[in-house]
Design an enzyme around this catalytic site. Structure first.
Site, PDB file in Angstrom:
ATOM      1  N   THR A  13       0.847  -1.193   0.000  1.00 16.79           N
ATOM      2  CA  THR A  13       0.000   0.000   0.000  1.00 16.79           C
ATOM      3  C   THR A  13       0.882   1.243   0.000  1.00 16.79           C
ATOM      4  O   THR A  13       1.993   1.231   0.513  1.00 16.79           O
ATOM      5  CB  THR A  13      -0.953   0.030   1.218  1.00 16.79           C
ATOM      6  OG1 THR A  13      -0.206   0.197   2.426  1.00 16.79           O
ATOM      7  CG2 THR A  13      -1.794  -1.228   1.271  1.00 16.79           C
ATOM      8  N   GLY A  14       0.373   2.299  -0.599  1.00 17.32           N
ATOM      9  CA  GLY A  14       1.200   3.492  -0.742  1.00 17.32           C
ATOM     10  C   GLY A  14       2.429   3.212  -1.577  1.00 17.32           C
ATOM     11  O   GLY A  14       3.516   3.728  -1.302  1.00 17.32           O
ATOM     12  N   GLY A  18       8.008   7.148  -3.182  1.00 14.59           N
ATOM     13  CA  GLY A  18       8.790   7.095  -1.961  1.00 14.59           C
ATOM     14  C   GLY A  18       9.180   5.707  -1.498  1.00 14.59           C
ATOM     15  O   GLY A  18       9.616   4.856  -2.275  1.00 14.59           O
ATOM     16  N   ILE A  19       9.019   5.469  -0.199  1.00 18.07           N
ATOM     17  CA  ILE A  19       9.428   4.206   0.402  1.00 18.07           C
ATOM     18  C   ILE A  19       8.663   3.036  -0.197  1.00 18.07           C
ATOM     19  O   ILE A  19       9.239   1.986  -0.498  1.00 18.07           O
ATOM     20  CB  ILE A  19       9.244   4.269   1.932  1.00 18.07           C
ATOM     21  CG1 ILE A  19      10.299   5.200   2.546  1.00 18.07           C
ATOM     22  CG2 ILE A  19       9.315   2.885   2.563  1.00 18.07           C
ATOM     23  CD1 ILE A  19      10.066   5.542   3.997  1.00 18.07           C
ATOM     24  N   GLY A  20       7.358   3.183  -0.393  1.00 13.89           N
ATOM     25  CA  GLY A  20       6.570   2.104  -0.968  1.00 13.89           C
ATOM     26  C   GLY A  20       7.028   1.724  -2.358  1.00 13.89           C
ATOM     27  O   GLY A  20       7.101   0.539  -2.702  1.00 13.89           O
ATOM     28  N   SER A 138       8.301   4.159  12.051  1.00 18.23           N
ATOM     29  CA  SER A 138       9.128   5.366  11.955  1.00 18.23           C
ATOM     30  C   SER A 138       9.976   5.482  13.207  1.00 18.23           C
ATOM     31  O   SER A 138       9.573   5.033  14.290  1.00 18.23           O
ATOM     32  CB  SER A 138       8.241   6.610  11.822  1.00 18.23           C
ATOM     33  OG  SER A 138       9.009   7.799  11.961  1.00 18.23           O
ATOM     34  N   TYR A 151       1.689  12.685  14.233  1.00 20.62           N
ATOM     35  CA  TYR A 151       2.286  11.635  13.399  1.00 20.62           C
ATOM     36  C   TYR A 151       3.035  10.637  14.264  1.00 20.62           C
ATOM     37  O   TYR A 151       2.898   9.416  14.107  1.00 20.62           O
ATOM     38  CB  TYR A 151       3.225  12.271  12.375  1.00 20.62           C
ATOM     39  CG  TYR A 151       3.986  11.274  11.523  1.00 20.62           C
ATOM     40  CD1 TYR A 151       3.431  10.755  10.364  1.00 20.62           C
ATOM     41  CD2 TYR A 151       5.266  10.858  11.886  1.00 20.62           C
ATOM     42  CE1 TYR A 151       4.118   9.847   9.580  1.00 20.62           C
ATOM     43  CE2 TYR A 151       5.964   9.951  11.115  1.00 20.62           C
ATOM     44  CZ  TYR A 151       5.398   9.447   9.958  1.00 20.62           C
ATOM     45  OH  TYR A 151       6.087   8.536   9.200  1.00 20.62           O
TER      46      TYR A 151
END
Length: 247
Positions: A13-14, A18-20, A138, A151
């Site tokens: 997902t995502g 970026g990271i995904g 994170s 966050y």
């Protein structure tokens, strides 16, 4: 390339940026077939073209449960199972205590906490013995960060989700782990940096390796957690942060 994920079906997902995206690209390079999700069709199409022919996409917002139902119905139709799930979709923005709005709180928790919970729960019927679930955490889950408490709170919440879920899944043969990046050079980080000039330089100064990370570096670690190389790793939080959270 070791082909350590040969024949596996992965959902990220995502996964459009970026990271995904870094994880999805690495998975395909190791032999997996990957389905990525994201909210924006143009970015999904561009990502699939970049990842290659073993990638496909489903447009979905993880905070909308009907979107998750549609995602897994499509994955079931195309592939019949999920071997690796990466619950990666998330986001956040800066807001100091005293300036936090209800809308800011609700939006962040809807994606990062509610979205992760139901991304994982709704995937379980498609997962079997040997499955691997990776939740993107994170460094903020264990560190104080100015103007980033909402966050950070979401990432602390999902860290405990994983500790609890390994007990709920006892006997299923499904592993759940947390991959916790530090500062990674992504559009999301650069968006936050636009609100805080000098942030990227600050990170480079405080990270013991002296730089921010690359999305591919998170992808390499995700491959380990997805593969049989980590077959006895369960409930762990693996930091990909150049040492930032360790000092």
């Amino acid at each position: 390339m070791s082909n350590s994920l040969e024949g596996k079906v992965a959902v990220v997902t995502g996964g459009s940026t970026g990271i995904g995206l870094g994880i999805a690209k690495r998975f395909v390079s190791e032999g997996a077939t990957v389905v990525i999700t994201g909210r924006r069709r143009a970015e999904l199409d561009a990502a699939v073209a970049e990842i290659g022919e073993k990638a496909s996409s489903v447009q979905a917002d993880v905070s909308v449960l009907s979107d998750l139902d549609a995602l897994y119905a499509e994955v079931s139709k195309r592939h019949g199972r999920i071997d690796v799930l990466v619950a990666n979709a998330g986001g956040g923005s800066l807001a100091k205590l005293g300036e936090i709005t209800e809308e800011h709180f609700d939006r962040t928790f809807a994606i990062n906490v509610k979205g992760v919970l139901f991304t994982v729960q709704k995937a379980l019927p498609l997962m079997k013995q040997g499955g691997s679930i990776i939740v993107t955490g994170s460094t903020t889950s264990i560190m104080g960060t100015e103007a980033f408490s909402v966050y950070s709170g979401t990432k602390a919440a999902i860290r405990n989700f994983v500790r609890s879920w390994i007990l709920d899944l006892k006997g299923s043969g499904i592993r759940v782990n947390v991959l916790s990046p530090g500062p990674i050079d992504t559009p999301a980080l650069r968006g936050v940096a636009d609100q805080a000039p000098g942030l990227l330089e600050h990170f480079s100064a405080v990270v013991p390796l002296g730089r921010i990370g690359d999305p591919d570096e998170t992808g390499k670690v995700a491959v380990f957690l997805a593969s049989d190389a980590s077959s006895f790793v369960n409930g762990a939080e693996l930091f990909v942060d150049g040492g930032l959270a360790q000092v």
